[in-house]
Design a protein around this motif. Structure first.
Motif, PDB file in Angstrom:
ATOM      1  N   LYS B 345       0.857  -1.191   0.000  1.00 22.77           N
ATOM      2  CA  LYS B 345       0.000   0.000   0.000  1.00 22.77           C
ATOM      3  C   LYS B 345       0.892   1.239   0.000  1.00 22.77           C
ATOM      4  CE  LYS B 345      -4.200  -1.713   0.389  1.00 22.77           C
ATOM      5  NZ  LYS B 345      -5.449  -1.163  -0.204  1.00 22.77           N
ATOM      6  N   ILE B 346       0.414   2.302  -0.605  1.00 19.42           N
ATOM      7  CA  ILE B 346       1.201   3.536  -0.678  1.00 19.42           C
ATOM      8  C   ILE B 346       0.308   4.732  -0.395  1.00 19.42           C
ATOM      9  CG2 ILE B 346       0.844   3.932  -3.178  1.00 19.42           C
ATOM     10  CD1 ILE B 346       3.875   4.658  -3.297  1.00 19.42           C
ATOM     11  N   LYS B 347       0.890   5.773   0.237  1.00 20.89           N
ATOM     12  CA  LYS B 347       0.171   7.039   0.400  1.00 20.89           C
ATOM     13  C   LYS B 347       0.904   8.063  -0.444  1.00 20.89           C
ATOM     14  CE  LYS B 347      -0.614  10.868   3.573  1.00 20.89           C
ATOM     15  NZ  LYS B 347       0.237  11.773   2.798  1.00 20.89           N
ATOM     16  N   LEU B 348       0.199   8.677  -1.370  1.00 22.71           N
ATOM     17  CA  LEU B 348       0.824   9.690  -2.238  1.00 22.71           C
ATOM     18  C   LEU B 348       0.758  11.061  -1.569  1.00 22.71           C
ATOM     19  CD1 LEU B 348      -0.528   8.589  -5.710  1.00 22.71           C
ATOM     20  CD2 LEU B 348       1.587   7.954  -4.564  1.00 22.71           C
ATOM     21  N   SER B 349       1.470  12.001  -2.137  1.00 29.52           N
ATOM     22  CA  SER B 349       1.447  13.373  -1.640  1.00 29.52           C
ATOM     23  C   SER B 349       2.102  14.252  -2.683  1.00 29.52           C
ATOM     24  CB  SER B 349       2.220  13.459  -0.323  1.00 29.52           C
ATOM     25  OG  SER B 349       2.367  14.806   0.068  1.00 29.52           O
ATOM     26  N   ARG B 357       6.854   4.558   1.581  1.00 23.99           N
ATOM     27  CA  ARG B 357       7.499   3.419   0.932  1.00 23.99           C
ATOM     28  C   ARG B 357       6.620   2.183   1.160  1.00 23.99           C
ATOM     29  NH1 ARG B 357      10.266   7.048   2.716  1.00 23.99           N
ATOM     30  NH2 ARG B 357       9.817   6.416   4.839  1.00 23.99           N
ATOM     31  N   PRO B 358       6.112   1.601   0.071  1.00 22.10           N
ATOM     32  CA  PRO B 358       5.153   0.490   0.217  1.00 22.10           C
ATOM     33  C   PRO B 358       5.843  -0.833   0.553  1.00 22.10           C
ATOM     34  CG  PRO B 358       5.590   0.899  -2.105  1.00 22.10           C
ATOM     35  CD  PRO B 358       6.378   1.927  -1.344  1.00 22.10           C
ATOM     36  N   GLY B 359       5.058  -1.777   1.045  1.00 21.67           N
ATOM     37  CA  GLY B 359       5.558  -3.135   1.239  1.00 21.67           C
ATOM     38  C   GLY B 359       6.104  -3.398   2.629  1.00 21.67           C
ATOM     39  N   VAL B 360       6.253  -4.686   2.953  1.00 26.98           N
ATOM     40  CA  VAL B 360       6.758  -5.134   4.257  1.00 26.98           C
ATOM     41  C   VAL B 360       8.281  -5.065   4.199  1.00 26.98           C
ATOM     42  CG1 VAL B 360       6.792  -7.026   5.918  1.00 26.98           C
ATOM     43  CG2 VAL B 360       4.798  -6.691   4.433  1.00 26.98           C
ATOM     44  N   LYS B 361       8.873  -4.269   5.073  1.00 25.83           N
ATOM     45  CA  LYS B 361      10.286  -3.938   4.901  1.00 25.83           C
ATOM     46  C   LYS B 361      11.135  -4.270   6.128  1.00 25.83           C
ATOM     47  CE  LYS B 361       9.023   0.280   3.898  1.00 25.83           C
ATOM     48  NZ  LYS B 361       7.576   0.068   3.815  1.00 25.83           N
ATOM     49  N   GLU B 470      11.875  -0.119  -7.216  1.00 25.99           N
ATOM     50  CA  GLU B 470      10.995  -0.401  -8.360  1.00 25.99           C
ATOM     51  C   GLU B 470       9.534  -0.515  -7.940  1.00 25.99           C
ATOM     52  OE1 GLU B 470      12.689  -3.851 -10.338  1.00 25.99           O
ATOM     53  OE2 GLU B 470      14.534  -2.659 -10.560  1.00 25.99           O
ATOM     54  N   LEU B 471       9.306  -1.207  -6.840  1.00 25.80           N
ATOM     55  CA  LEU B 471       7.927  -1.346  -6.354  1.00 25.80           C
ATOM     56  C   LEU B 471       7.302   0.029  -6.136  1.00 25.80           C
ATOM     57  CD1 LEU B 471       5.582  -3.043  -5.160  1.00 25.80           C
ATOM     58  CD2 LEU B 471       6.706  -2.846  -2.932  1.00 25.80           C
ATOM     59  N   LYS B 472       8.058   0.901  -5.487  1.00 27.69           N
ATOM     60  CA  LYS B 472       7.542   2.235  -5.172  1.00 27.69           C
ATOM     61  C   LYS B 472       7.265   3.017  -6.460  1.00 27.69           C
ATOM     62  CE  LYS B 472       8.702   6.540  -2.821  1.00 27.69           C
ATOM     63  NZ  LYS B 472       9.502   7.247  -1.829  1.00 27.69           N
ATOM     64  N   THR B 473       8.227   3.003  -7.366  1.00 26.29           N
ATOM     65  CA  THR B 473       8.086   3.748  -8.620  1.00 26.29           C
ATOM     66  C   THR B 473       6.885   3.236  -9.417  1.00 26.29           C
ATOM     67  OG1 THR B 473      10.476   3.836  -8.579  1.00 26.29           O
ATOM     68  CG2 THR B 473       9.417   4.612 -10.584  1.00 26.29           C
TER      69      THR B 473
END
Lengths: 485, 485
Positions: B345-349, B357-361, B470-473
């Motif tokens: 999941k991502i939150k834009l702004s 930064r999305p994903g389990v990190k 890459e995931l984020k982009t």
């Protein structure tokens, strides 16, 4: 507050107490709390925290655990530890009521007690009252900038620890905030709480519109939608309008509905949002803004015509960001001698502002009879009396040639210190937080706008009575004479 | 901490929970806590507060009182209140250990739990960890400025409420302070406490000399005398020397004796005091200074050759005066779908720094094998592995043309997140505060001095793995594509 804060003190209070104890120093001492400088360059401060201080005094108790710990330090004697076992505060405390406007140098709280007791309570008193007075003062600045719009306290997650958020929320309400997001504060202090949804709510649904709809289903009568998760103008507001249209179509009336802006340029976005909402027939929809707000930004946004109805203020209020401490101090001002007379005490310093004012004192607030605005505060000795029918000439104690005449018959006086504890028993009923909130509002009406300016406010005159001025001057000269020998 | 902090939360957490509950939204969500900017322009921060957060999780309990209160608000449904009655945290929490050096954007704490639970714990987590990390970081700056001299935490009376002083003292010790004046902190956390006497002690005796003598009688082996009540040079230091001479004449050996300077120019006074003490044969007498100190003033006093051995630091440390908040946030980064896979999941702004930064990190810290200094931190997806024998080229995620090569065989990696709760059960034993204090010391050794400068420090590279980048982009472009339709 049910916690036992007895050990929440500086070690030196206990080492000094043991010193007094071993020397059989049991004389009655008088200490006064005052502060030297208004926080955040304000023209005044708001006094707060008295209720938690009363709770503290009522609950002082060196329990078994505490005594064991003190024993383990190997610096205290068994007889002193035995004395602590039954330690209670047995003296008198006078204080200014919470929500009252205060000025530097004024005695805010006066303690008369055996010196061990008066000394012991210093640190916790200062901790509690410094904190709440700081936040109440900051809140009153923010509320002043909002100029009648509701200000919501949102700072829990950025406060300096749990108590800081809880008592900070209390102080924020005292200072003028309308509500807090803090549920525990709502429960403990019976104040209004508010809040709707976060970005994670929006993100957890398939679409923003879906998230808004679900929220509106649940809380149709308090439907404030957060519109900046994806894009405020192209996504958030149009989706909010769709949901407001649907609510209307269903014939659901709403106490309160609107949007929350939490990022971007709040002046631009709020004006654009207002137009979009109005064009869609939602003139009654409110616009709430949050995002690093403080009194300066709120005042500036208002100057730029931002269309914001409600302000959610977090970090910068709950920490008093530009001035995160209130410099209250507590000083010995007198001691009783063998003949039961109070002997004034003074602390000198190379810095004239740090020389204390000796003697047992009080504050006399002088109001204009016509409009009930404060004319001057006079710090006087406890046994002085002012006759409202008489004319007095008060000299500025830092520049004696500056004088103010208060004309008999044109003014009213009020003594600000009232009894809180007498011989160790609390004789005061604390008003509710909302009553204190109202009291603060009334207090603010006693100040001309000149004193409420956020930047470079006019300084209200706070002077010493002639008798106090002479006492202080004579004592300084006495010490200086000794020094010159 | 025995208090029930369950209601210490923002109202919106509970309204959102009710929303999830009514929608039968029980999916597992992953949230991560991170921060965006180091406080006080520091080059890093020190992570602290985990232990109190663990206590909080273990003690979550909506008791009868709390449920009654929530019911009285008339916004919660009976079935949701019934659900809260047995509410417990049942998920997993991974965290960085306390005392660890951290950098902006890194996932410090990762929560995997049913979304209602993961959402609920946000506010209290942030409150506790933001506060202690703030103060630990500030303390480490002050201790760094003192360059090996002991720093004593003296801020109780100016802290933002009782907890702020108690947990602030804990964090100060974690950040490197040697002791605190706070007796309760000493008891709760088994840390060293210190303190001697205040001006009121001196003022309550007939003369300063008398007050010093009485104190020396009581505590001959820890005799630190406050010398500025009347005049430091003409009265305080000569009287202290008289008492030190008397102690010596009595043949009393002292662990620690000396003077405390609490006003005036500390550079001038400490040098003058050192000369006077040395000339009188008291070379071993220590000089302690306090009075509005912070890291900048300590560094400046040291540059001017001040002869100060021990630094008592109050207000500016306990409130982190120049930056009184730590901006930790907590964001949804993934959700489990029906097939038990994590969907990022991502939150834009509009503000690129606020895009999450999305994903389990996780964080992989890369040390130079030769000297164990940190080379780089890599934020990677949970399933990524780095092989220390291989060479990697890491790109700066804000300027992709900037690359760092980490040569196989020259580095060691460490994963910073460790399990704290698994399926709701705590699996972690918190070290003692003094163990954490030692850990912080070791951690600071892994940083070159360039990163520890008080002003304008070098920025340690923290980058994203290629896979995460890459995931984020891709996710950003996906949302943008939708927007353009």
């Amino acid at each position: 507050m049910n916690k036992n804060l007895t050990l929440l003190t500086d070690l030196y209070q206990l080492t000094m107490m043991q010193g007094y104890y071993q020397n059989n120093t049991t004389q009655t001492a008088v200490f006064e709390m005052f502060y030297r400088k208004n926080p955040s360059q304000n023209g005044f401060a708001i006094f707060a925290g008295l209720h938690q201080f009363i709770d503290y005094i009522n609950n002082i108790n060196f329990d078994v655990d505490s005594l064991e710990y003190l024993k383990s330090l190997n610096i205290f004697t068994p007889d002193f530890l035995e004395y602590l076992k039954n330690f209670k505060f047995t003296g008198d405390i006078y204080s200014i009521p919470e929500g009252t406007i205060i000025f530097p140098e004024e005695p805010l709280l006066r303690v008369t007690a055996p010196i061990l007791e008066a000394q012991f309570i210093e640190t916790t008193m200062l901790n509690i009252i410094n904190h709440q007075s700081l936040i109440a003062t900051k809140a009153s600045r923010v509320v002043h900038a909002a100029n009648g719009d509701p200000v919501l306290e949102f700072g829990l997650r950025r406060a300096q620890g749990p108590d800081s958020s809880l008592y900070g929320a209390r102080a924020a309400i005292i200072g003028g905030c309308s509500s807090t997001s803090n549920v525990l504060a709502g429960k403990e202090f019976d104040v209004k709480i508010s809040g709707t949804q976060a970005h994670s709510w929006i993100m957890s649904f398939k679409s923003e519109l879906d998230a808004f709809r679900k929220y509106a289903d649940l809380f149709p009568d308090k439907c404030l939608l957060l519109v900046d998760t994806y894009d405020t103008i192209t996504s958030g507001i149009p989706n909010a309008i769709t949901v407001f249209d649907e609510l209307k179509a269903k014939g659901l009336s709403s106490d309160f509905y609107g949007i929350r802006l939490d990022s971007g340029d709040l002046a631009y976005l709020s004006k654009k949002a207002r137009k979009m909402l109005d064009a869609a027939g939602h003139k009654e929809a409110k616009i709430c803004a949050s995002c690093d707000l403080d009194e300066y930004l709120i005042a500036d946004l208002k100057r730029q015509g931002a269309k914001i109805d409600t302000w959610g203020v977090g970090t910068k209020l709950i920490t008093s960001d530009d001035c995160p401490s209130f410099g209250g101090v507590y000083k010995l001002v007198a001691e009783k001698n063998g003949n039961n007379n109070f002997i004034p005490k003074i602390k000198l310093s190379d810095n004239p502002d740090k020389v204390t004012r000796p003697g047992v004192k009080k504050i006399i607030r002088v109001y204009d009879k016509e409009n009930y605005k404060i004319k001057i505060d006079i710090i006087a000795l406890e046994d002085e009396h002012f006759d409202e029918s008489k004319t007095y000439i008060i000299s500025d104690h830092k520049a004696r040639w500056k004088k103010m005449t208060i004309q008999g018959g044109t003014y009213i006086t009020k003594e600000l210190l009232i009894p809180i504890f007498l011989e160790g028993t609390c004789v005061y009923n604390t008003p509710t937080v909302m009553e204190i909130h109202s009291h603060t509002k009334q207090e603010l009406n006693t100040l001309w706008d000149e004193f409420k300016r956020l930047v470079n406010p006019e300084r209200l005159p706070v002077d010493l009575s002639d008798k106090l001025y002479e006492l202080k001057t004579n004592m300084i000269e006495e010490y200086r004479a000794v020094e010159l020998i």
